[in-house]
Design an enzyme around this catalytic site. Structure first.
Site, PDB file in Angstrom:
ATOM      1  N   GLY A  12      -1.949 -21.338 -30.626  1.00  0.00           N
ATOM      2  CA  GLY A  12      -3.043 -22.230 -31.034  1.00  0.00           C
ATOM      3  C   GLY A  12      -3.475 -21.934 -32.454  1.00  0.00           C
ATOM      4  O   GLY A  12      -4.662 -21.956 -32.788  1.00  0.00           O
ATOM      5  N   ALA A  20      -8.265 -19.269 -38.320  1.00  0.00           N
ATOM      6  CA  ALA A  20      -9.104 -18.237 -38.952  1.00  0.00           C
ATOM      7  C   ALA A  20      -8.532 -16.841 -38.687  1.00  0.00           C
ATOM      8  O   ALA A  20      -8.553 -15.968 -39.558  1.00  0.00           O
ATOM      9  CB  ALA A  20     -10.535 -18.334 -38.419  1.00  0.00           C
ATOM     10  N   TYR A 151     -13.236 -25.322 -16.979  1.00  0.00           N
ATOM     11  CA  TYR A 151     -13.116 -24.531 -18.215  1.00  0.00           C
ATOM     12  C   TYR A 151     -13.684 -23.135 -17.964  1.00  0.00           C
ATOM     13  O   TYR A 151     -13.062 -22.118 -18.301  1.00  0.00           O
ATOM     14  CB  TYR A 151     -13.888 -25.238 -19.340  1.00  0.00           C
ATOM     15  CG  TYR A 151     -13.846 -24.521 -20.678  1.00  0.00           C
ATOM     16  CD1 TYR A 151     -12.756 -24.660 -21.539  1.00  0.00           C
ATOM     17  CD2 TYR A 151     -14.897 -23.694 -21.091  1.00  0.00           C
ATOM     18  CE1 TYR A 151     -12.721 -24.002 -22.757  1.00  0.00           C
ATOM     19  CE2 TYR A 151     -14.872 -23.039 -22.307  1.00  0.00           C
ATOM     20  CZ  TYR A 151     -13.779 -23.196 -23.142  1.00  0.00           C
ATOM     21  OH  TYR A 151     -13.746 -22.533 -24.350  1.00  0.00           O
TER      22      TYR A 151
HETATM   23  N1  LIG Z   1     -14.708 -23.598 -30.296  1.00  0.00           N
HETATM   24  C1  LIG Z   1     -15.488 -22.948 -29.426  1.00  0.00           C
HETATM   25  O1  LIG Z   1     -16.700 -23.194 -29.361  1.00  0.00           O
HETATM   26  C2  LIG Z   1     -14.920 -21.879 -28.565  1.00  0.00           C
HETATM   27  C3  LIG Z   1     -13.570 -21.749 -28.344  1.00  0.00           C
HETATM   28  N2  LIG Z   1     -13.120 -20.765 -27.500  1.00  0.00           N
HETATM   29  C4  LIG Z   1     -11.699 -20.616 -27.231  1.00  0.00           C
HETATM   30  O2  LIG Z   1     -11.023 -20.309 -28.429  1.00  0.00           O
HETATM   31  C5  LIG Z   1      -9.678 -20.784 -28.361  1.00  0.00           C
HETATM   32  C6  LIG Z   1      -9.374 -21.619 -29.586  1.00  0.00           C
HETATM   33  O3  LIG Z   1     -10.249 -22.711 -29.576  1.00  0.00           O
HETATM   34  P1  LIG Z   1     -10.611 -23.595 -30.855  1.00  0.00           P
HETATM   35  O4  LIG Z   1     -10.005 -23.039 -32.052  1.00  0.00           O
HETATM   36  O5  LIG Z   1     -12.040 -23.843 -30.781  1.00  0.00           O
HETATM   37  O6  LIG Z   1      -9.858 -24.937 -30.435  1.00  0.00           O
HETATM   38  P2  LIG Z   1      -9.121 -26.057 -31.317  1.00  0.00           P
HETATM   39  O7  LIG Z   1      -8.995 -27.236 -30.420  1.00  0.00           O
HETATM   40  O8  LIG Z   1      -9.781 -26.215 -32.609  1.00  0.00           O
HETATM   41  O9  LIG Z   1      -7.683 -25.404 -31.567  1.00  0.00           O
HETATM   42  C7  LIG Z   1      -6.843 -25.133 -30.478  1.00  0.00           C
HETATM   43  C8  LIG Z   1      -5.411 -25.113 -30.954  1.00  0.00           C
HETATM   44  O10 LIG Z   1      -4.596 -24.860 -29.799  1.00  0.00           O
HETATM   45  C9  LIG Z   1      -3.518 -25.763 -29.807  1.00  0.00           C
HETATM   46  N3  LIG Z   1      -3.064 -26.001 -28.440  1.00  0.00           N
HETATM   47  C10 LIG Z   1      -3.746 -26.617 -27.454  1.00  0.00           C
HETATM   48  N4  LIG Z   1      -2.972 -26.714 -26.377  1.00  0.00           N
HETATM   49  C11 LIG Z   1      -1.783 -26.146 -26.670  1.00  0.00           C
HETATM   50  C12 LIG Z   1      -0.566 -25.962 -25.985  1.00  0.00           C
HETATM   51  N5  LIG Z   1      -0.400 -26.414 -24.717  1.00  0.00           N
HETATM   52  N6  LIG Z   1       0.445 -25.321 -26.588  1.00  0.00           N
HETATM   53  C13 LIG Z   1       0.303 -24.893 -27.869  1.00  0.00           C
HETATM   54  N7  LIG Z   1      -0.800 -25.069 -28.588  1.00  0.00           N
HETATM   55  C14 LIG Z   1      -1.848 -25.688 -27.996  1.00  0.00           C
HETATM   56  C15 LIG Z   1      -4.034 -27.020 -30.473  1.00  0.00           C
HETATM   57  O11 LIG Z   1      -2.969 -27.821 -31.003  1.00  0.00           O
HETATM   58  C16 LIG Z   1      -4.932 -26.447 -31.555  1.00  0.00           C
HETATM   59  O12 LIG Z   1      -4.235 -26.232 -32.762  1.00  0.00           O
HETATM   60  C17 LIG Z   1      -9.576 -21.545 -27.052  1.00  0.00           C
HETATM   61  O13 LIG Z   1      -8.999 -20.722 -26.062  1.00  0.00           O
HETATM   62  C18 LIG Z   1     -11.025 -21.854 -26.708  1.00  0.00           C
HETATM   63  O14 LIG Z   1     -11.230 -22.036 -25.337  1.00  0.00           O
HETATM   64  C19 LIG Z   1     -13.963 -19.863 -26.920  1.00  0.00           C
HETATM   65  C20 LIG Z   1     -15.293 -19.945 -27.118  1.00  0.00           C
HETATM   66  C21 LIG Z   1     -15.880 -20.946 -27.960  1.00  0.00           C
HETATM   67  C1  LIG Z   2     -20.201 -24.724 -22.091  1.00  0.00           C
HETATM   68  C2  LIG Z   2     -19.755 -25.974 -22.809  1.00  0.00           C
HETATM   69  C3  LIG Z   2     -18.319 -25.898 -23.165  1.00  0.00           C
HETATM   70  C4  LIG Z   2     -17.913 -27.123 -23.932  1.00  0.00           C
HETATM   71  C5  LIG Z   2     -16.468 -27.059 -24.254  1.00  0.00           C
HETATM   72  C6  LIG Z   2     -16.194 -27.011 -25.700  1.00  0.00           C
HETATM   73  C7  LIG Z   2     -16.174 -25.911 -26.374  1.00  0.00           C
HETATM   74  C8  LIG Z   2     -16.164 -24.615 -25.797  1.00  0.00           C
HETATM   75  C9  LIG Z   2     -17.106 -23.719 -26.130  1.00  0.00           C
HETATM   76  C10 LIG Z   2     -17.183 -22.435 -25.529  1.00  0.00           C
HETATM   77  O1  LIG Z   2     -16.239 -21.905 -24.964  1.00  0.00           O
HETATM   78  C11 LIG Z   2     -18.519 -21.773 -25.645  1.00  0.00           C
HETATM   79  C12 LIG Z   2     -18.969 -21.384 -24.305  1.00  0.00           C
HETATM   80  C13 LIG Z   2     -20.191 -21.173 -23.902  1.00  0.00           C
HETATM   81  C14 LIG Z   2     -21.383 -21.229 -24.696  1.00  0.00           C
HETATM   82  C15 LIG Z   2     -22.495 -21.088 -23.740  1.00  0.00           C
HETATM   83  C16 LIG Z   2     -23.631 -20.562 -24.041  1.00  0.00           C
HETATM   84  C17 LIG Z   2     -23.992 -20.067 -25.357  1.00  0.00           C
HETATM   85  C18 LIG Z   2     -24.989 -18.945 -25.234  1.00  0.00           C
HETATM   86  C19 LIG Z   2     -25.098 -18.296 -26.582  1.00  0.00           C
HETATM   87  C20 LIG Z   2     -26.032 -17.139 -26.607  1.00  0.00           C
HETATM   88  O2  LIG Z   2     -26.384 -16.573 -25.571  1.00  0.00           O
HETATM   89  O3  LIG Z   2     -26.425 -16.796 -27.718  1.00  0.00           O
END
Ligand SMILES: NC(=O)C1=CN([C@@H]2O[C@H](COP(=O)(O)OP(=O)(O)OC[C@H]3O[C@@H](n4cnc5c(N)ncnc54)[C@H](O)[C@@H]3O)[C@@H](O)[C@H]2O)C=CC1
Ligand SMILES: CCCCC/C=C\C=C\C(=O)C/C=C\C/C=C\CCCC(=O)O
Length: 264
Positions: A12, A20, A151
């Site tokens: 990803g 980043a 999720y």
């Molecule tokens: N953005 C957020 O608020 C948060 C994200 N995360 C986790 O961080 C990780 C990265 O998320 P983000 O950068 O936010 O997402 P994003 O959607 O910006 O980037 C995800 C990347 O993974 C790739 N991807 C998705 N499915 C795939 C597959 N089957 N095979 C290969 N590549 C694939 C996409 O093409 C994309 O480049 C995820 O596991 C997400 O659940 C965790 C907490 C908060």
């Molecule tokens: C919980 C909504 C998920 C929406 C899906 C999209 C993005 C994913 C985001 C996350 O994985 C972040 C997950 C949880 C955030 C929940 C609470 C934040 C509490 C922060 C704090 O305690 O300061």
């Protein structure tokens, strides 16, 4: 372990948190394979990083992590190209409550599969040179998420698997540490999924509740997650750690009671 001179594989990697992390690992002197299913974003990301770091530091590999053959091939190509693997980041993830089986496949099954392939290559008991694996979970892996139940389940699974395999790696003297990172909301394209019915399904009606949570808790910059990653790579004592990253407390760790630490 210091990342300088080491070889990493990040899934990803084309955007968001993965990108980043790639940039931070390059700053620290690593070479790495950027694995992503999105060829256009992956090639654009590599081209932009090449301007700063040179073209021989990264390899883009198009791969759907849910495809077993493609995933194994990505690891093999990485080792063939760079000669070794030291750091694995299972980061690829999706938010899809409508196609919830896909969420489990990408967020949990592919993380487990990636970890096992990484261990095959790095486990000192298999002739590997040791290393570190970091699996990306979420704060939603530690708390209930009413509008994202699958999720949340997938991310709880990542934490349970990571803590368990970390215990096994220690008992088995694999020479590999396995840790997890749990960020709160991060400023990436994943957040746009909340506005899409095809991602949210029956929970689409609650999207404003999630947006209110974002306003309340704030949104992190992806660079802070990359700093957390590097800390886990460098800290040789970190194994089975659950790192949390929030706007209010920054980088810190989940603390478990004695009972929650008991290995069964
Ligand atoms: N953005 C957020 O608020 C948060 C994200 N995360 C986790 O961080 C990780 C990265 O998320 P983000 O950068 O936010 O997402 P994003 O959607 O910006 O980037 C995800 C990347 O993974 C790739 N991807 C998705 N499915 C795939 C597959 N089957 N095979 C290969 N590549 C694939 C996409 O093409 C994309 O480049 C995820 O596991 C997400 O659940 C965790 C907490 C908060
Ligand atoms: C919980 C909504 C998920 C929406 C899906 C999209 C993005 C994913 C985001 C996350 O994985 C972040 C997950 C949880 C955030 C929940 C609470 C934040 C509490 C922060 C704090 O305690 O300061």
């Amino acid at each position: 372990m210091y990342a300088n001179g080491k070889v990493a594989l990040v899934t990803g990697a084309a955007q968001g948190i993965g990108r980043a992390m790639v940039e931070e690992l390059l700053n620290k002197g690593a070479a790495l394979a950027m694995v992503d299913q999105n060829r256009i974003a992956g090639e654009q990301c590599k081209a932009s990083l090449d301007e700063k770091f040179g073209s021989n530091r990264t390899l883009f590999i198009q791969c759907d992590v849910t495809d077993q053959e493609q995933l194994r091939d990505a690891f093999q190509r990485t080792v063939k190209h760079f000669g070794r693997l030291d750091i694995l980041v299972n980061n690829a993830g999706v938010n899809n409550e409508k196609d919830w089986e896909k969420t489990i496949e990408v967020n949990l099954i592919s993380v487990i599969r990636g970890t096992y392939i990484g261990l095959e290559l790095m486990n000192k008991k298999n002739g590997g040179q040791g290393g570190v694996i970091i699996n990306i979970s979420s704060l939603a892996g530690l708390t209930p998420a009413a509008y994202q139940p699958v999720y949340s389940a997938s991310k709880h699974g990542v934490i349970g698997f990571t803590r368990s395999i970390a215990a096994m790696a220690s008992i088995g003297n694999y020479g590999v540490r396995v840790n997890t990172v749990c960020p709160a909301f991060v400023d990436t394209p994943l957040l746009e999924s909340i506005d899409k019915e095809e991602n949210m399904g029956e929970y689409f009606q609650y999207k404003d509740n999630i947006k209110d949570m974002m306003k309340l808790f704030g949104i992190l910059d992806p660079s802070l997650i990359a700093q957390g990653l590097v800390r886990l790579i460098e800290d040789e004592t970190a194994n089975g750690a659950v790192m949390k990253i929030t706007t209010s407390r920054g980088i810190h760790f989940e603390e478990f009671s004695a009972q929650q630490r008991t290995k069964v």
